[in-house]
Design an enzyme around this catalytic site. Structure first.
Site, short mmCIF file in Angstrom:
data_model
loop_
_atom_site.label_atom_id
_atom_site.label_comp_id
_atom_site.label_asym_id
_atom_site.label_seq_id
_atom_site.Cartn_x
_atom_site.Cartn_y
_atom_site.Cartn_z
N SER A 153 91.70 42.45 -6.15
CA SER A 153 90.33 42.97 -6.31
C SER A 153 90.22 44.49 -6.17
O SER A 153 89.13 45.03 -6.38
CB SER A 153 89.39 42.30 -5.31
OG SER A 153 89.09 40.98 -5.75
N LYS A 155 87.90 49.75 -1.15
CA LYS A 155 87.87 48.42 -1.75
C LYS A 155 89.06 47.63 -1.23
O LYS A 155 90.18 48.12 -1.17
CB LYS A 155 87.94 48.50 -3.29
CG LYS A 155 87.80 47.13 -3.96
CD LYS A 155 86.39 46.58 -3.80
CE LYS A 155 86.29 45.12 -4.23
NZ LYS A 155 86.79 44.19 -3.19
N GLY A 198 91.41 43.93 -1.32
CA GLY A 198 91.94 43.00 -2.31
C GLY A 198 92.89 42.03 -1.64
O GLY A 198 93.45 42.34 -0.58
#
Length: 250
Positions: free
Chosen positions: A61, A199, A201
């Site tokens: 992600s 971010k 992931g």
């Protein structure tokens, strides 16, 4: 072939060894992984496990950062508050089971939102963007609906830093307005001392936490990947925050 940026970091760690404060943090949590931390001009370099930092793993992600840029550039969505309509399919994560916006899709890492975008973007366009972004191995594979999740698209910790610097400098073939939208929606922490954008992931085995933190006088970029179990997902962010605090950045 190791890129210049990776070689620079490799030389640094060969001369100085693994950063001891980072090493202590990874050992404290009994986690196998790597962490790269550097300033915008790379005049401060801190690396733990340089060999792993140069190895590519599934982007998972973290690809939502460039993926959002692509979706905006293709006019699939125009603002962070535009509605992404839920298809009504119940999924295992309850926060996904409703309409989303770009802001919420990033916040809850909504997979179906980005698969919806993928239906409207051709393989040729994806490859063109990956080449222009110089993103990881620039590989799509056969299934364009999940190439960033199934391991076809891979990227190293060093390469994540390279891309994040381009994002920060707005050195990408994307409008400044769209880059600003992405910078805004990945903001996870902000106060009068710093602003942190990141971010996470996870592909089921390897976890990521990548981003940058802007202080009053410097910008630091970080990239962590580690062997992570589901019950350890919180450690991605926790390790990065402890590392930033160990350098008196936070």
């Amino acid at each position: 072939m190791i890129k210049f940026f990776s070689l620079l970091f490799l030389c640094f760690t060969l001369l100085n060894g693994d950063d001891k404060s980072f090493e202590k943090i990874f050992k404290e949590f009994n986690i196998n992984g790597t962490l790269v931390l550097t300033t915008l001009k790379s005049n401060e370099l801190y690396v733990y496990n340089s060999k792993r930092a140069d190895k590519r793993f599934c982007s998972a992600s973290t690809f939502k950062i460039p993926h959002t840029l692509i979706a905006l550039n293709e006019n699939l969505i125009t603002t962070k508050d535009d509605i992404i309509e839920w298809d009504g399919v119940k999924r295992g994560y309850e926060l996904w089971n409703k309409n989303q916006t770009l802001q919420s899709a990033i916040s809850v890492s909504c997979v179906w939102c980005y698969k919806q975008f993928a239906q409207k973007i051709s393989k040729e366009k994806y490859i063109d963007y990956l080449l222009k972004f110089n993103y990881g191995n620039k590989t799509l594979g056969e299934d364009k609906s999940s190439f960033w999740l199934n391991g076809d698209l891979k990227i190293s910790a060093y390469e994540q830093i390279e891309f994040l610097k381009k994002l920060y400098n707005e050195n990408l073939p994307i409008s400044k307005n769209n880059i600003s939208i992405v910078k805004d929606i990945i903001t996870v922490d902000k106060n009068d001392k710093y602003e942190l954008k990141a971010k996470s992931g996870w592909d089921g085995a390897v976890g990521w936490y990548v981003g940058y933190v802007k202080t009053n006088n410097k910008v630091y970029f970080f990239s962590l990947n580690a062997d992570i179990k589901r019950e350890e997902l919180n450690l991605r962010k926790e390790i990065v925050y402890k590392a930033l605090k160990s350098k008196n950045i936070l």
